[in-house]
Write an enzyme that holds these catalytic residues in place. Structure first.
Site, PDB file in Angstrom:
ATOM      1  N   GLY A  64       0.846  -1.197   0.000  1.00 46.60           N
ATOM      2  CA  GLY A  64       0.000   0.000   0.000  1.00 46.60           C
ATOM      3  C   GLY A  64       0.876   1.239   0.000  1.00 46.60           C
ATOM      4  N   ASP A  65       0.244   2.397  -0.098  1.00 49.31           N
ATOM      5  CA  ASP A  65       0.956   3.684  -0.075  1.00 49.31           C
ATOM      6  C   ASP A  65       1.980   3.802  -1.202  1.00 49.31           C
ATOM      7  OD1 ASP A  65      -0.432   4.136   2.357  1.00 49.31           O
ATOM      8  OD2 ASP A  65       1.075   2.946   3.391  1.00 49.31           O
ATOM      9  N   GLY A 101       6.967  13.741  -8.594  1.00 55.12           N
ATOM     10  CA  GLY A 101       6.514  14.746  -7.622  1.00 55.12           C
ATOM     11  C   GLY A 101       5.043  14.541  -7.322  1.00 55.12           C
ATOM     12  N   LYS A 154      -0.739   5.279  -5.512  1.00 56.18           N
ATOM     13  CA  LYS A 154      -1.775   4.944  -6.498  1.00 56.18           C
ATOM     14  C   LYS A 154      -2.715   6.107  -6.739  1.00 56.18           C
ATOM     15  CE  LYS A 154      -3.317   1.525  -4.055  1.00 56.18           C
ATOM     16  NZ  LYS A 154      -2.305   1.495  -3.015  1.00 56.18           N
ATOM     17  N   LYS A 157       7.561   8.369  -6.809  1.00 56.18           N
ATOM     18  CA  LYS A 157       8.488   8.927  -5.821  1.00 56.18           C
ATOM     19  C   LYS A 157       9.961   8.723  -6.187  1.00 56.18           C
ATOM     20  CE  LYS A 157       5.701   9.531  -1.768  1.00 56.18           C
ATOM     21  NZ  LYS A 157       5.595   9.361  -0.342  1.00 56.18           N
ATOM     22  N   GLN A 172      -4.968  -0.420  -0.977  1.00 54.63           N
ATOM     23  CA  GLN A 172      -3.883  -1.168  -0.333  1.00 54.63           C
ATOM     24  C   GLN A 172      -2.931  -1.694  -1.419  1.00 54.63           C
ATOM     25  OE1 GLN A 172      -7.276  -2.046   0.943  1.00 54.63           O
ATOM     26  NE2 GLN A 172      -6.878  -0.341   2.281  1.00 54.63           N
ATOM     27  N   GLY A 217      -5.987   5.373   2.191  1.00 55.03           N
ATOM     28  CA  GLY A 217      -5.853   6.833   2.249  1.00 55.03           C
ATOM     29  C   GLY A 217      -5.116   7.273   1.001  1.00 55.03           C
ATOM     30  N   HIS A 218      -5.864   7.635  -0.019  1.00 57.31           N
ATOM     31  CA  HIS A 218      -5.231   8.030  -1.278  1.00 57.31           C
ATOM     32  C   HIS A 218      -4.997   9.534  -1.288  1.00 57.31           C
ATOM     33  CE1 HIS A 218      -6.946   4.148  -3.253  1.00 57.31           C
ATOM     34  NE2 HIS A 218      -5.893   3.934  -2.504  1.00 57.31           N
ATOM     35  N   ARG A 232     -22.041 -14.184   7.344  1.00 55.22           N
ATOM     36  CA  ARG A 232     -23.404 -13.899   6.858  1.00 55.22           C
ATOM     37  C   ARG A 232     -24.300 -13.268   7.913  1.00 55.22           C
ATOM     38  NH1 ARG A 232     -23.004 -19.664   5.034  1.00 55.22           N
ATOM     39  NH2 ARG A 232     -21.389 -19.391   6.591  1.00 55.22           N
TER      40      ARG A 232
HETATM   41  P1  IMP Z   1      -6.478  -3.356   8.395  1.00 56.72           P
HETATM   42  O1  IMP Z   1      -6.668  -3.329   6.906  1.00 56.72           O
HETATM   43  O2  IMP Z   1      -6.870  -2.075   9.048  1.00 56.72           O
HETATM   44  O3  IMP Z   1      -7.107  -4.554   9.012  1.00 56.72           O
HETATM   45  O4  IMP Z   1      -4.906  -3.503   8.686  1.00 56.72           O
HETATM   46  C1  IMP Z   1      -4.170  -4.668   8.332  1.00 56.72           C
HETATM   47  C2  IMP Z   1      -2.780  -4.294   7.862  1.00 56.72           C
HETATM   48  O5  IMP Z   1      -2.887  -3.633   6.606  1.00 56.72           O
HETATM   49  C3  IMP Z   1      -2.059  -3.305   8.784  1.00 56.72           C
HETATM   50  O6  IMP Z   1      -0.681  -3.604   8.771  1.00 56.72           O
HETATM   51  C4  IMP Z   1      -2.312  -1.961   8.138  1.00 56.72           C
HETATM   52  O7  IMP Z   1      -1.312  -1.027   8.451  1.00 56.72           O
HETATM   53  C5  IMP Z   1      -2.258  -2.351   6.669  1.00 56.72           C
HETATM   54  N1  IMP Z   1      -3.038  -1.448   5.809  1.00 56.72           N
HETATM   55  C6  IMP Z   1      -4.372  -1.424   5.632  1.00 56.72           C
HETATM   56  N2  IMP Z   1      -4.707  -0.483   4.740  1.00 56.72           N
HETATM   57  C7  IMP Z   1      -3.574   0.090   4.323  1.00 56.72           C
HETATM   58  C8  IMP Z   1      -3.279   1.111   3.357  1.00 56.72           C
HETATM   59  O8  IMP Z   1      -4.154   1.682   2.684  1.00 56.72           O
HETATM   60  N3  IMP Z   1      -1.968   1.428   3.226  1.00 56.72           N
HETATM   61  C9  IMP Z   1      -0.983   0.801   3.915  1.00 56.72           C
HETATM   62  N4  IMP Z   1      -1.218  -0.167   4.807  1.00 56.72           N
HETATM   63  C10 IMP Z   1      -2.497  -0.523   5.008  1.00 56.72           C
END
Ligand code: IMP
Length: 428
Positions: free
Chosen positions: A14-15, A417, A18, A333, A226, A42-43, A145
């Protein structure tokens, strides 16, 4: 039928940036569809120096003429969605008549967020370090369910019964937490009925809508959330999220068949980051790691947690490219690496004296994997803000060429950037 659609998927934890790539590419699309995850995403997108962080709405929403779809594979926290929409409206971006959510998308309720925190606490040293946005518990209730879906809030009688079942299933956790507000079922039912106004104009059967668009020649972008290494099956389980973040999630999360996917673009960062616990063979620590974290602004956009940082890991990247069926790559980046004398790239692992060139299936092996690095020359001239491939410093080109050679997939987009315009298209 050759579908004119593209998927944008993260290939790391993730991060990967995207949001920016989706925002950039959605300009030429008619619609953007989100297929999985929830407000754990968090985009971050910067448009004309204005920063937006989107958690549930597809990143294409910033283009006022795009349709946006949230599929049934997404778990939706109605409070977050409502705030996100009203924040955008306040900033002059109207969403009316162009944001849609599937009838069957499950809701994340306060009880799920409490359960997430409770489960994490009970895991002790084995905690996953989740975002505590209720994601795991909401998906667990879906699989059991007993979840509450968007469509359920429109039938108050049936909803009351469903809430009884749901609360019954969580009884022992609720008893332990002893939070009056949380167990007040009538106030929950009331607050859910409030969301009828939010959901009524948005609610639809997302799959057929998307298929109609694609059949009529309109371009649709499928937005990943993610990254592949957080996939519930193919990530580093249990340090993963609760959905399929890889290509398969598009079809099950939107309700469309595979022939509606045209091409797949994989996004990866020029180095790596991870929030939360779990194996990270190419992780770096110490002063240099802090500098890289600061320079890259590597703090969680949802939780503000500092991200762990490391060098690019080609072993993981190759595997995730294969799993996702990636056609083209986007690297983000690159500018964060500006000014380094030397850049390391992890090419393989050493596990108990053995050279390993694939991702270990077994956890202890993963933890014991020591990165084997190739060192490349860094560049001193900045890449930041460069918009043409031939303007990149020679060493930065060599870094990209090296990755392409090792991975065998072309790097098509290079982000230099935060801004929409700080982007190079290799075939431009
Ligand atoms: P959860 O999705 O909140 O259950 O977290 C499970 C794992 O996924 C944790 O290590 C979070 O930090 C990671 N995670 C969930 N969503 C993101 C994302 O959008 N970016 C980066 N890590 C994420």
């Amino acid at each position: 039928m050759k579908a004119d659609s593209i998927a944008i998927l993260g290939l790391q934890w993730g991060d990967e940036g995207k949001g920016k790539v989706i925002d950039f590419l959605s300009e030429n699309c008619h619609a953007v569809a989100r297929f999985g995850g929830g407000a754990n995403a968090g985009h971050t997108i910067v448009v004309n120096r204005e920063k937006f962080i989107l958690k549930l709405l597809p990143s294409g929403v910033l283009h006022q003429d795009k349709l946006c779809f949230i599929g049934s594979g997404v778990v939706c926290d109605p409070e977050v969605l409502e705030t996100e929409i009203s924040d955008l409206e306040k900033r002059g971006i109207s969403t009316g008549g162009r944001v849609f959510i599937d009838y069957g998308a499950h809701l994340v309720l306060p009880l799920h967020k409490a359960s997430d925190g409770h489960l994490e606490a009970s895991r002790g040293r084995g905690a996953l370090d989740t975002t505590k946005r209720g994601i795991g518990p909401a998906y667990a209730d879906r699989a059991s369910r007993i979840g509450i879906r968007v469509v359920d809030i429109f039938d108050s009688k049936a909803l009351a019964l469903k809430l009884d079942t749901l609360f019954g299933a969580h009884e022992s956790m609720l008893n332990e937490i002893q939070d009056e507000a949380l167990i007040n079922r009538s106030s929950l039912a009331q607050s859910l009925s409030h969301y009828e106004i939010l959901f009524k104009p948005m609610m639809t059967d997302v799959g057929p809508k998307i298929m109609d668009l694609i059949r009529s020649g309109k371009k649709v972008l499928f937005e990943g959330a993610q990254g592949a290494l957080l996939d519930i099956d193919f990530g580093s389980y249990p340090y993963v999220t609760s959905t399929h973040t890889t290509t398969g999630g598009i079809f099950s999360g939107l309700g469309i068949p595979p022939q509606y996917l045209g091409s797949t673009i994989g996004v990866f960062k020029a180095y790596m980051t991870r929030v939360g616990h779990g194996p990270f063979p190419a992780e770096i620590t110490g002063d240099f790691a802090s500098k890289l974290r600061e320079k890259g602004g590597e703090y969680g956009s949802v939780t503000g947690r500092p991200r762990r940082v490391g060098w690019l890991d080609l072993v993981m990247l190759s595997r995730m490219i294969n799993i996702n069926g990636i056609d083209k790559l986007a690297i983000t980046k690159l500018d964060v690496l500006d000014g380094l004398d030397e850049i390391s790239v992890c090419e393989s692992y050493e596990i108990e004296g053995r050279k390993v060139s694939d991702v270990p299936a077994n956890h202890p092996d993963f933890y014991n994997a020591r990165p084997v690095y190739t060192k490349l020359k860094g560049w001193d001239k900045p890449t930041a803000g460069i918009r043409k491939l031939d303007k990149l410093p020679k060493e930065a080109r060599s870094y990209l060429d090296y990755i392409t050679e090792k991975i065998g997939i072309p790097i098509w987009l290079i982000s230099t950037g935060y801004s929409r315009d700080d982007t190079i298209l290799a075939d431009d």
